[in-house]
Design a protein around this motif. Structure first.
Motif, PDB file in Angstrom:
ATOM      1  N   ARG A  26      32.842  36.356  65.144  1.00  0.00           N
ATOM      2  CA  ARG A  26      32.196  37.610  65.539  1.00  0.00           C
ATOM      3  C   ARG A  26      32.245  38.613  64.388  1.00  0.00           C
ATOM      4  O   ARG A  26      31.267  39.306  64.095  1.00  0.00           O
ATOM      5  N   THR A  86      29.169  41.603  71.222  1.00  0.00           N
ATOM      6  CA  THR A  86      28.905  40.836  70.000  1.00  0.00           C
ATOM      7  C   THR A  86      29.597  39.464  70.030  1.00  0.00           C
ATOM      8  O   THR A  86      29.105  38.513  69.427  1.00  0.00           O
ATOM      9  N   SER A  87      30.710  39.359  70.765  1.00  0.00           N
ATOM     10  CA  SER A  87      31.344  38.035  70.923  1.00  0.00           C
ATOM     11  C   SER A  87      30.435  37.133  71.756  1.00  0.00           C
ATOM     12  O   SER A  87      30.260  35.951  71.456  1.00  0.00           O
ATOM     13  N   LEU A 119      39.819  38.349  76.947  1.00  0.00           N
ATOM     14  CA  LEU A 119      38.412  38.277  76.531  1.00  0.00           C
ATOM     15  C   LEU A 119      37.807  36.875  76.681  1.00  0.00           C
ATOM     16  O   LEU A 119      36.674  36.716  77.148  1.00  0.00           O
ATOM     17  N   ASN A 120      38.588  35.848  76.317  1.00  0.00           N
ATOM     18  CA  ASN A 120      38.074  34.473  76.408  1.00  0.00           C
ATOM     19  C   ASN A 120      37.590  34.143  77.821  1.00  0.00           C
ATOM     20  O   ASN A 120      36.481  33.648  78.011  1.00  0.00           O
ATOM     21  N   ILE A 164      33.094  46.862  64.061  1.00  0.00           N
ATOM     22  CA  ILE A 164      32.723  47.264  65.426  1.00  0.00           C
ATOM     23  C   ILE A 164      31.370  47.961  65.329  1.00  0.00           C
ATOM     24  O   ILE A 164      31.284  49.136  64.987  1.00  0.00           O
ATOM     25  N   LYS A 209      27.222  37.367  72.026  1.00  0.00           N
ATOM     26  CA  LYS A 209      26.061  36.984  71.204  1.00  0.00           C
ATOM     27  C   LYS A 209      26.441  35.931  70.164  1.00  0.00           C
ATOM     28  O   LYS A 209      25.639  35.054  69.835  1.00  0.00           O
ATOM     29  N   THR A 210      27.658  36.028  69.652  1.00  0.00           N
ATOM     30  CA  THR A 210      28.140  35.032  68.672  1.00  0.00           C
ATOM     31  C   THR A 210      28.123  33.636  69.307  1.00  0.00           C
ATOM     32  O   THR A 210      27.629  32.671  68.710  1.00  0.00           O
ATOM     33  N   PRO A 222      33.896  52.198  74.504  1.00  0.00           N
ATOM     34  CA  PRO A 222      32.737  51.664  73.760  1.00  0.00           C
ATOM     35  C   PRO A 222      33.114  50.577  72.754  1.00  0.00           C
ATOM     36  O   PRO A 222      32.358  49.629  72.552  1.00  0.00           O
ATOM     37  N   ASN A 223      34.305  50.699  72.141  1.00  0.00           N
ATOM     38  CA  ASN A 223      34.703  49.684  71.156  1.00  0.00           C
ATOM     39  C   ASN A 223      34.894  48.314  71.809  1.00  0.00           C
ATOM     40  O   ASN A 223      34.419  47.295  71.301  1.00  0.00           O
ATOM     41  N   ARG A 227      36.605  32.663  67.864  1.00  0.00           N
ATOM     42  CA  ARG A 227      35.476  33.478  68.321  1.00  0.00           C
ATOM     43  C   ARG A 227      35.512  34.858  67.671  1.00  0.00           C
ATOM     44  O   ARG A 227      34.470  35.374  67.237  1.00  0.00           O
ATOM     45  N   VAL A 260      31.548  46.818  72.767  1.00  0.00           N
ATOM     46  CA  VAL A 260      30.783  46.237  71.660  1.00  0.00           C
ATOM     47  C   VAL A 260      31.424  44.925  71.171  1.00  0.00           C
ATOM     48  O   VAL A 260      30.728  43.989  70.772  1.00  0.00           O
ATOM     49  N   ILE A 261      32.751  44.839  71.274  1.00  0.00           N
ATOM     50  CA  ILE A 261      33.418  43.572  70.895  1.00  0.00           C
ATOM     51  C   ILE A 261      33.021  42.473  71.890  1.00  0.00           C
ATOM     52  O   ILE A 261      32.697  41.347  71.495  1.00  0.00           O
ATOM     53  N   TRP A 272      24.522  44.793  66.980  1.00  0.00           N
ATOM     54  CA  TRP A 272      23.663  44.000  66.095  1.00  0.00           C
ATOM     55  C   TRP A 272      22.271  44.609  66.041  1.00  0.00           C
ATOM     56  O   TRP A 272      21.807  45.244  67.002  1.00  0.00           O
ATOM     57  N   LYS A 312      44.396  46.125  74.128  1.00  0.00           N
ATOM     58  CA  LYS A 312      45.097  44.885  73.793  1.00  0.00           C
ATOM     59  C   LYS A 312      45.032  43.899  74.974  1.00  0.00           C
ATOM     60  O   LYS A 312      44.806  42.700  74.786  1.00  0.00           O
ATOM     61  N   LEU A 331      29.701  37.383  61.700  1.00  0.00           N
ATOM     62  CA  LEU A 331      28.294  37.551  62.100  1.00  0.00           C
ATOM     63  C   LEU A 331      27.941  39.024  62.233  1.00  0.00           C
ATOM     64  O   LEU A 331      26.824  39.436  61.884  1.00  0.00           O
ATOM     65  N   LEU A 372      41.551  42.453  75.184  1.00  0.00           N
ATOM     66  CA  LEU A 372      41.334  41.370  74.202  1.00  0.00           C
ATOM     67  C   LEU A 372      42.005  40.072  74.633  1.00  0.00           C
ATOM     68  O   LEU A 372      41.468  38.987  74.408  1.00  0.00           O
ATOM     69  N   LYS A 373      43.181  40.212  75.234  1.00  0.00           N
ATOM     70  CA  LYS A 373      43.926  39.029  75.668  1.00  0.00           C
ATOM     71  C   LYS A 373      43.131  38.235  76.719  1.00  0.00           C
ATOM     72  O   LYS A 373      43.176  37.010  76.753  1.00  0.00           O
TER      73      LYS A 373
END
Lengths: 94, 175
Positions: free
Chosen positions: B157, A43-44, A11-12, B86, A46-47, A35-36, B153, A39-40, B89, A5, B160, A8-9
């Motif tokens: 995410r 992929t963020s 992450l930006n 989760i 890459k987004t 790992p979770n 975001r 990957v977040i 890609w 948590k 996508l 994530l807070k």
């Protein structure tokens, strides 16, 4: 160690690379262990990259022509307002 | 030079080609008319963006088809961002899809965001304004911009990842 948590807070700022170095190391440590969250983060990132990578499309010709015509009209009206001789200050006597 | 970016911004805000065309035109006409009031405190492009965002939001309000057009709403903190997808890609979407296909997929993803999240995301991550510039343009606080940006975001995410993830057993390839 950070919780997911807390990760994530932050992450930006992690994605924007605006974290102070100590907190950044903590997030890197968490991502290496979780790992979770890794990957977040991945992929963020890459987004964001995929949106940033898209070039704006050229304007459709009709849209561009309409814009140019409107601007030309606006410029012409501004120019004619400037060059128009000043009218009489009082109404002409009949 | 700026007209392509302003048109793209207007399309993202209004979700409509027709409205975007009007927003583009109004933005440049107003900029021309009020050029004297551009004080140079911000970048010229940021000034143009501010006019375009105002015009775009006015269009949305006029349409009244979307009940969430107000940027004054305070969605931050109300709900936790949802994370379901989760998965890594499957290669690079930029290589797998043509620019046209990719643009259509990204537009579809972004159009489903709430306007208050969508506008912040577009200004920060598409038009590449700073957090402070985005806050100034939208009359929001910096923490509000950051909170909305994170939600946007993460929602994008999710969408996508649902489109681009590895399928089958490979979905857990990162573990």
């Amino acid at each position: 160690m950070l919780t997911c948590k807390e990760f994530l807070k932050e992450l930006n700022d992690y994605l924007d690379d605006t974290l102070d170095p100590e907190l950044r190391r903590e997030l890197e440590g968490h991502a290496a262990e979780c790992p979770n969250c890794w990957v977040i983060f991945d992929t963020s990132k890459k987004t964001i990259q995929i949106f940033k990578g898209l070039e704006p499309q050229p304007l459709p010709a009709r849209v561009r022509d309409r814009l140019m015509a409107a601007l030309e009209r606006k410029m012409a009206s501004k120019t004619s307002a400037k060059t128009r001789p000043p009218g009489p200050l009082t109404s002409p006597q009949a | 030079m700026y007209e392509r970016k302003i048109y793209r911004l207007a399309k993202h805000i209004t979700n409509s080609d027709e409205d975007a065309e009007d927003v583009l035109q109004e933005t440049f006409l107003k900029a021309y008319e009020h050029l004297d009031s551009f004080l140079g405190h911000s970048r010229f492009y940021t000034w143009l963006v501010r006019i375009a965002v105002n015009e775009g939001l006015m269009k949305l309000r006029k349409r009244k088809t979307d009940r969430t057009v107000s940027l004054d709403e305070t969605p931050e903190g109300l709900e936790e961002p949802v994370i379901r997808e989760i998965a890594v890609w499957d290669g690079s979407p930029e290589k797998k899809y043509s620019q046209q296909e990719l643009r259509a997929l990204l537009n579809q993803a972004i159009q489903n965001l709430k306007p208050s999240f969508r506008t912040v995301f577009v200004l920060r991550d598409v038009e590449e304004l700073s957090t402070e510039e985005t806050a100034e343009v939208l009359n929001l606080s910096v923490p509000a911009v950051k909170s909305r940006l994170l939600r946007a975001r993460l929602e994008l995410r999710e969408r996508l990842t649902a489109m681009f993830k590895k399928k089958g057993d490979d979905v857990f390839a990162y573990l």
